[in-house]
Write a protein that holds these residues in place. Structure first.
Motif, PDB file in Angstrom:
ATOM      1  N   VAL A 109       0.865  -1.182   0.000  1.00 27.39           N
ATOM      2  CA  VAL A 109       0.000   0.000   0.000  1.00 27.39           C
ATOM      3  C   VAL A 109       0.898   1.228   0.000  1.00 27.39           C
ATOM      4  CG1 VAL A 109      -0.268   0.140   2.521  1.00 27.39           C
ATOM      5  CG2 VAL A 109      -2.010   1.072   1.052  1.00 27.39           C
ATOM      6  N   VAL A 110       0.542   2.183  -0.841  1.00 28.62           N
ATOM      7  CA  VAL A 110       1.208   3.484  -0.874  1.00 28.62           C
ATOM      8  C   VAL A 110       0.181   4.478  -0.354  1.00 28.62           C
ATOM      9  CG1 VAL A 110       2.365   5.214  -2.289  1.00 28.62           C
ATOM     10  CG2 VAL A 110       2.573   2.770  -2.873  1.00 28.62           C
ATOM     11  N   GLY A 111       0.381   4.926   0.868  1.00 28.93           N
ATOM     12  CA  GLY A 111      -0.617   5.760   1.529  1.00 28.93           C
ATOM     13  C   GLY A 111      -0.195   7.210   1.629  1.00 28.93           C
ATOM     14  N   THR A 112      -1.017   8.095   1.092  1.00 32.19           N
ATOM     15  CA  THR A 112      -0.863   9.526   1.314  1.00 32.19           C
ATOM     16  C   THR A 112      -1.706   9.832   2.545  1.00 32.19           C
ATOM     17  OG1 THR A 112      -0.591   9.935  -1.051  1.00 32.19           O
ATOM     18  CG2 THR A 112      -1.143  11.833   0.335  1.00 32.19           C
ATOM     19  N   VAL A 113      -1.043  10.207   3.632  1.00 28.66           N
ATOM     20  CA  VAL A 113      -1.702  10.294   4.931  1.00 28.66           C
ATOM     21  C   VAL A 113      -1.779  11.759   5.382  1.00 28.66           C
ATOM     22  CG1 VAL A 113      -1.678   9.509   7.328  1.00 28.66           C
ATOM     23  CG2 VAL A 113      -0.803   8.011   5.498  1.00 28.66           C
ATOM     24  N   PHE A 114      -2.987  12.147   5.769  1.00 29.80           N
ATOM     25  CA  PHE A 114      -3.251  13.494   6.250  1.00 29.80           C
ATOM     26  C   PHE A 114      -3.659  13.449   7.714  1.00 29.80           C
ATOM     27  CE2 PHE A 114      -4.247  13.427   1.734  1.00 29.80           C
ATOM     28  CZ  PHE A 114      -3.607  14.564   1.254  1.00 29.80           C
ATOM     29  N   THR A 115      -3.495  14.578   8.392  1.00 24.41           N
ATOM     30  CA  THR A 115      -4.083  14.760   9.717  1.00 24.41           C
ATOM     31  C   THR A 115      -5.176  15.818   9.586  1.00 24.41           C
ATOM     32  OG1 THR A 115      -2.516  16.489  10.360  1.00 24.41           O
ATOM     33  CG2 THR A 115      -1.932  14.206  10.917  1.00 24.41           C
ATOM     34  N   HIS A 116      -6.097  15.786  10.530  1.00 25.99           N
ATOM     35  CA  HIS A 116      -7.198  16.751  10.570  1.00 25.99           C
ATOM     36  C   HIS A 116      -7.513  16.998  12.043  1.00 25.99           C
ATOM     37  CE1 HIS A 116     -11.309  18.345  10.274  1.00 25.99           C
ATOM     38  NE2 HIS A 116     -11.001  18.668   9.026  1.00 25.99           N
ATOM     39  N   PRO A 117      -7.893  18.204  12.414  1.00 21.76           N
ATOM     40  CA  PRO A 117      -8.291  18.442  13.803  1.00 21.76           C
ATOM     41  C   PRO A 117      -9.414  17.483  14.226  1.00 21.76           C
ATOM     42  CG  PRO A 117      -8.099  20.521  12.620  1.00 21.76           C
ATOM     43  CD  PRO A 117      -7.984  19.425  11.593  1.00 21.76           C
ATOM     44  N   PRO A 118      -9.550  17.234  15.532  1.00 22.27           N
ATOM     45  CA  PRO A 118     -10.577  16.309  16.010  1.00 22.27           C
ATOM     46  C   PRO A 118     -11.980  16.678  15.524  1.00 22.27           C
ATOM     47  CG  PRO A 118      -9.074  16.838  17.779  1.00 22.27           C
ATOM     48  CD  PRO A 118      -8.729  17.752  16.632  1.00 22.27           C
ATOM     49  N   VAL A 119     -12.737  15.652  15.182  1.00 24.87           N
ATOM     50  CA  VAL A 119     -14.146  15.788  14.804  1.00 24.87           C
ATOM     51  C   VAL A 119     -14.912  14.694  15.534  1.00 24.87           C
ATOM     52  CG1 VAL A 119     -13.719  16.802  12.524  1.00 24.87           C
ATOM     53  CG2 VAL A 119     -13.851  14.316  12.761  1.00 24.87           C
ATOM     54  N   GLU A 120     -16.208  14.886  15.662  1.00 18.67           N
ATOM     55  CA  GLU A 120     -17.028  13.870  16.330  1.00 18.67           C
ATOM     56  C   GLU A 120     -17.336  12.737  15.353  1.00 18.67           C
ATOM     57  OE1 GLU A 120     -21.273  13.323  18.623  1.00 18.67           O
ATOM     58  OE2 GLU A 120     -20.416  15.326  18.431  1.00 18.67           O
ATOM     59  N   VAL A 121     -16.965  11.535  15.751  1.00 24.49           N
ATOM     60  CA  VAL A 121     -17.248  10.332  14.969  1.00 24.49           C
ATOM     61  C   VAL A 121     -18.067   9.422  15.865  1.00 24.49           C
ATOM     62  CG1 VAL A 121     -16.271   8.350  13.779  1.00 24.49           C
ATOM     63  CG2 VAL A 121     -15.093  10.551  13.673  1.00 24.49           C
ATOM     64  N   THR A 122     -19.254   9.043  15.395  1.00 24.28           N
ATOM     65  CA  THR A 122     -20.134   8.259  16.262  1.00 24.28           C
ATOM     66  C   THR A 122     -20.399   6.843  15.770  1.00 24.28           C
ATOM     67  OG1 THR A 122     -22.049   9.204  15.155  1.00 24.28           O
ATOM     68  CG2 THR A 122     -21.296  10.305  17.157  1.00 24.28           C
ATOM     69  N   ALA A 123     -20.376   6.631  14.446  1.00 26.40           N
ATOM     70  CA  ALA A 123     -20.737   5.310  13.935  1.00 26.40           C
ATOM     71  C   ALA A 123     -20.132   5.097  12.554  1.00 26.40           C
ATOM     72  CB  ALA A 123     -22.253   5.170  13.857  1.00 26.40           C
ATOM     73  N   PRO A 124     -19.882   3.833  12.204  1.00 24.70           N
ATOM     74  CA  PRO A 124     -19.377   3.539  10.863  1.00 24.70           C
ATOM     75  C   PRO A 124     -20.493   3.599   9.822  1.00 24.70           C
ATOM     76  CG  PRO A 124     -19.665   1.510  12.095  1.00 24.70           C
ATOM     77  CD  PRO A 124     -19.990   2.645  13.037  1.00 24.70           C
ATOM     78  N   ALA A 125     -20.096   3.703   8.561  1.00 22.87           N
ATOM     79  CA  ALA A 125     -21.041   3.699   7.441  1.00 22.87           C
ATOM     80  C   ALA A 125     -20.387   2.965   6.270  1.00 22.87           C
ATOM     81  CB  ALA A 125     -21.405   5.129   7.053  1.00 22.87           C
ATOM     82  N   ALA A 126     -21.124   2.846   5.179  1.00 27.71           N
ATOM     83  CA  ALA A 126     -20.634   2.195   3.951  1.00 27.71           C
ATOM     84  C   ALA A 126     -20.044   0.833   4.287  1.00 27.71           C
ATOM     85  CB  ALA A 126     -19.652   3.098   3.222  1.00 27.71           C
ATOM     86  N   GLU A 127     -18.808   0.576   3.833  1.00 31.58           N
ATOM     87  CA  GLU A 127     -18.204  -0.755   4.026  1.00 31.58           C
ATOM     88  C   GLU A 127     -17.529  -0.921   5.382  1.00 31.58           C
ATOM     89  OE1 GLU A 127     -14.858   1.666   2.070  1.00 31.58           O
ATOM     90  OE2 GLU A 127     -17.025   1.632   2.015  1.00 31.58           O
ATOM     91  N   ILE A 128     -17.582   0.098   6.231  1.00 35.19           N
ATOM     92  CA  ILE A 128     -16.932   0.022   7.544  1.00 35.19           C
ATOM     93  C   ILE A 128     -17.863  -0.693   8.518  1.00 35.19           C
ATOM     94  CG2 ILE A 128     -15.910   1.333   9.439  1.00 35.19           C
ATOM     95  CD1 ILE A 128     -14.401   1.436   6.714  1.00 35.19           C
ATOM     96  N   GLU A 129     -17.341  -1.738   9.126  1.00 32.15           N
ATOM     97  CA  GLU A 129     -18.145  -2.516  10.065  1.00 32.15           C
ATOM     98  C   GLU A 129     -17.921  -2.090  11.521  1.00 32.15           C
ATOM     99  OE1 GLU A 129     -19.793  -6.797   9.775  1.00 32.15           O
ATOM    100  OE2 GLU A 129     -17.658  -6.936  10.252  1.00 32.15           O
ATOM    101  N   GLU A 130     -16.720  -1.608  11.819  1.00 27.57           N
ATOM    102  CA  GLU A 130     -16.397  -1.306  13.218  1.00 27.57           C
ATOM    103  C   GLU A 130     -15.403  -0.156  13.282  1.00 27.57           C
ATOM    104  OE1 GLU A 130     -14.618  -3.735  17.108  1.00 27.57           O
ATOM    105  OE2 GLU A 130     -14.826  -4.762  15.197  1.00 27.57           O
ATOM    106  N   ILE A 131     -15.575   0.707  14.278  1.00 24.98           N
ATOM    107  CA  ILE A 131     -14.579   1.736  14.565  1.00 24.98           C
ATOM    108  C   ILE A 131     -13.988   1.446  15.937  1.00 24.98           C
ATOM    109  CG2 ILE A 131     -15.684   3.472  13.109  1.00 24.98           C
ATOM    110  CD1 ILE A 131     -16.776   4.803  15.630  1.00 24.98           C
ATOM    111  N   ARG A 132     -12.728   1.856  16.113  1.00 25.36           N
ATOM    112  CA  ARG A 132     -12.056   1.626  17.397  1.00 25.36           C
ATOM    113  C   ARG A 132     -11.033   2.749  17.600  1.00 25.36           C
ATOM    114  NH1 ARG A 132      -9.510  -4.101  18.112  1.00 25.36           N
ATOM    115  NH2 ARG A 132     -11.718  -4.580  18.332  1.00 25.36           N
ATOM    116  N   TRP A 133     -11.011   3.293  18.806  1.00 26.16           N
ATOM    117  CA  TRP A 133     -10.023   4.307  19.158  1.00 26.16           C
ATOM    118  C   TRP A 133      -8.814   3.591  19.755  1.00 26.16           C
ATOM    119  CZ3 TRP A 133     -10.842   9.112  17.493  1.00 26.16           C
ATOM    120  CH2 TRP A 133     -12.150   9.494  17.199  1.00 26.16           C
ATOM    121  N   VAL A 134      -7.620   3.978  19.308  1.00 28.66           N
ATOM    122  CA  VAL A 134      -6.379   3.310  19.715  1.00 28.66           C
ATOM    123  C   VAL A 134      -5.465   4.318  20.410  1.00 28.66           C
ATOM    124  CG1 VAL A 134      -4.307   2.145  18.859  1.00 28.66           C
ATOM    125  CG2 VAL A 134      -6.534   1.641  17.833  1.00 28.66           C
TER     126      VAL A 134
END
Length: 139
Positions: free
Chosen positions: A87-112
């Protein structure tokens, strides 16, 4: 974009931090076991920044501010879910935003917790490049 000849997958990804803990958001796509940063492959003619914004909108129902995005880096690592590919990933950062639930093909979210030992089910792009780059920025 998948380059089958060279076995490379080009993606854009975004590091989203929890507003209170600073932990990093990871997602797991349906039918897979590995957690990674949200993002994905570009549509034809789409640049990395536009890809990142669109993918976050689709996967998390969150609107990012393109002007607030910062390039963390472009990194290569073994693909988490596509054996034998890089994988060749172009990675960005963004200020915190509220994330509450997955959508589309995402089945699970997890904070690490980026200061904890990295679990085996985290994508190599995250463990080998993204977390070390974030730690470098913070120190």
């Amino acid at each position: 974009m998948i380059d089958h000849e060279n076995r490379r997958i080009h993606v854009s990804a975004v590091v989203l931090r929890h507003p209170e803990t600073g932990w990093i958001l990871t997602v797991r796509k349906r039918g897979t076991s590995m957690f990674m940063q949200p993002g994905g492959k570009p549509d034809p003619g789409e640049g990395p920044l536009d890809t990142a914004v669109r993918e976050i909108r689709e996967e998390l129902r969150v609107e990012l501010d393109p002007d607030a995005m910062r390039l963390l880096g472009v990194y290569e690592a073994p693909a988490a879910n596509e054996g034998g590919y890089t994988v060749v990933g172009t990675v960005f950062t963004h200020p915190p935003v509220e994330v509450t639930a997955p959508a589309a093909e995402i089945e699970e979210i997890r904070w690490v917790d980026p200061d904890a030992p990295m679990a085996a089910n985290l994508a190599p792009l995250m463990t080998h490049h993204i977390v070390p780059a974030l730690r470098e920025l913070e120190h």
